[in-house]
Design a protein around this motif. Structure first.
Motif, PDB file in Angstrom:
ATOM      1  N   LEU A 114       0.852  -1.176   0.000  1.00 16.55           N
ATOM      2  CA  LEU A 114       0.000   0.000   0.000  1.00 16.55           C
ATOM      3  C   LEU A 114       0.892   1.232   0.000  1.00 16.55           C
ATOM      4  N   ASP A 115       0.306   2.372  -0.294  1.00 11.69           N
ATOM      5  CA  ASP A 115       1.035   3.639  -0.276  1.00 11.69           C
ATOM      6  C   ASP A 115       0.777   4.296   1.075  1.00 11.69           C
ATOM      7  N   PRO A 116       1.753   4.266   1.985  1.00 13.52           N
ATOM      8  CA  PRO A 116       1.538   4.817   3.319  1.00 13.52           C
ATOM      9  C   PRO A 116       1.142   6.295   3.314  1.00 13.52           C
ATOM     10  N   ALA A 117       1.676   7.068   2.385  1.00 12.13           N
ATOM     11  CA  ALA A 117       1.316   8.490   2.318  1.00 12.13           C
ATOM     12  C   ALA A 117      -0.152   8.644   1.931  1.00 12.13           C
ATOM     13  N   ALA A 118      -0.603   7.887   0.940  1.00  9.22           N
ATOM     14  CA  ALA A 118      -2.005   7.957   0.516  1.00  9.22           C
ATOM     15  C   ALA A 118      -2.936   7.469   1.619  1.00  9.22           C
ATOM     16  N   ALA A 119      -2.463   6.510   2.427  1.00  7.33           N
ATOM     17  CA  ALA A 119      -3.263   5.975   3.529  1.00  7.33           C
ATOM     18  C   ALA A 119      -3.211   6.870   4.768  1.00  7.33           C
ATOM     19  N   ILE A 176      16.525   4.758   9.590  1.00  8.73           N
ATOM     20  CA  ILE A 176      15.511   5.801   9.704  1.00  8.73           C
ATOM     21  C   ILE A 176      15.515   6.562   8.389  1.00  8.73           C
ATOM     22  N   ALA A 177      14.345   6.656   7.757  1.00  8.64           N
ATOM     23  CA  ALA A 177      14.232   7.372   6.484  1.00  8.64           C
ATOM     24  C   ALA A 177      12.882   8.077   6.436  1.00  8.64           C
ATOM     25  N   HIS A 178      12.781   9.068   5.569  1.00 12.61           N
ATOM     26  CA  HIS A 178      11.516   9.778   5.340  1.00 12.61           C
ATOM     27  C   HIS A 178      11.246   9.774   3.839  1.00 12.61           C
ATOM     28  N   ARG A 179      10.029   9.363   3.472  1.00 13.31           N
ATOM     29  CA  ARG A 179       9.609   9.370   2.077  1.00 13.31           C
ATOM     30  C   ARG A 179       8.189   9.886   1.998  1.00 13.31           C
ATOM     31  N   LYS A 180       7.995  10.889   1.163  1.00 14.50           N
ATOM     32  CA  LYS A 180       6.671  11.476   0.939  1.00 14.50           C
ATOM     33  C   LYS A 180       5.984  11.844   2.260  1.00 14.50           C
ATOM     34  N   GLY A 181       6.764  12.345   3.206  1.00 18.05           N
ATOM     35  CA  GLY A 181       6.222  12.787   4.473  1.00 18.05           C
ATOM     36  C   GLY A 181       5.962  11.689   5.488  1.00 18.05           C
ATOM     37  N   VAL A 182       6.388  10.458   5.186  1.00 14.88           N
ATOM     38  CA  VAL A 182       6.180   9.313   6.073  1.00 14.88           C
ATOM     39  C   VAL A 182       7.519   8.873   6.658  1.00 14.88           C
ATOM     40  N   LEU A 183       7.546   8.636   7.961  1.00 13.89           N
ATOM     41  CA  LEU A 183       8.721   8.097   8.639  1.00 13.89           C
ATOM     42  C   LEU A 183       8.762   6.583   8.417  1.00 13.89           C
ATOM     43  N   PRO A 207       6.002  12.221  14.158  1.00 12.26           N
ATOM     44  CA  PRO A 207       6.742  11.285  15.012  1.00 12.26           C
ATOM     45  C   PRO A 207       8.234  11.322  14.685  1.00 12.26           C
ATOM     46  N   SER A 208       9.048  11.108  15.715  1.00 11.91           N
ATOM     47  CA  SER A 208      10.490  11.040  15.508  1.00 11.91           C
ATOM     48  C   SER A 208      11.016   9.730  16.081  1.00 11.91           C
ATOM     49  N   ALA A 209      12.098   9.239  15.478  1.00  9.46           N
ATOM     50  CA  ALA A 209      12.648   7.940  15.848  1.00  9.46           C
ATOM     51  C   ALA A 209      14.099   8.070  16.262  1.00  9.46           C
ATOM     52  N   GLU A 210      14.488   7.168  17.134  1.00  9.13           N
ATOM     53  CA  GLU A 210      15.873   7.104  17.611  1.00  9.13           C
ATOM     54  C   GLU A 210      16.281   5.638  17.692  1.00  9.13           C
TER      55      GLU A 210
END
Length: 154
Positions: free
Chosen positions: A88-93, A108-115, A144-147
């Motif tokens: 699925l497309d997490p950004a669209a969802a 840790i990565a960000h794509r289309k505004g999704v962590l 949300p932020s990740a460590e």
């Protein structure tokens, strides 16, 4: 909200992992639990939500869901074991984050505004990869932020 994220325990819950998760308000286990006793031990620290991984075939771990969606502080968090099975497309969802494991490689990565967050692995060491857990900070009105937390083995 501080959330502990772990996975790929493969039947081993190290005492150092419990120390690293002290004080979290919720725990998310991203599969390959390996032994249901691990979930009971984690539940002594905070409420646990777990999914199954490819090694969780039998018994209570085999009955865990393949994926899960959590609503935390107004953010939808998608949990799955292997990101390669994401269909699925997490950004669209409208998911704020996708949490996954399987590869044992923290990322840790960000794509289309999704962590996208892979906490790595805190079970038996695989190859020369580190032993790690994750901390996810989730607050209303903030992304949300990740460590990644490296576990120092005693």
């Amino acid at each position: 909200m501080k959330v502990g994220v772990l996975g790929d325990t493969h039947g081993l819950l190290r005492p150092e992992v419990l120390l690293a998760l002290a004080g979290v308000e919720r725990i998310l286990h991203l599969g390959d639990v390996g032994d249901p006793v691990i979930l009971k031990s984690l539940a002594k620290l905070a409420p646990v939500t777990a999914i199954r991984g490819n090694v969780d075939r039998d018994g209570p771990c085999g009955r865990l869901p393949e994926t899960e969606v959590m609503l935390l502080e107004g953010h939808y968090i998608y949990m799955l074991h292997d990101v390669q099975t994401l269909h699925l497309d997490p950004a669209a969802a409208k998911f704020a984050a996708v949490l996954y494991g399987h590869s044992h490689k923290p990322n840790i990565a960000h794509r289309k505004g999704v962590l996208y967050f892979n906490l790595g692995s805190c079970g038996p060491r695989r190859f020369d990869l580190p032993v790690t857990v994750g901390l996810l900070t989730v607050e209303k009105d903030l992304n949300p932020s990740a460590e990644i937390v490296h576990i120092n083995l005693l």
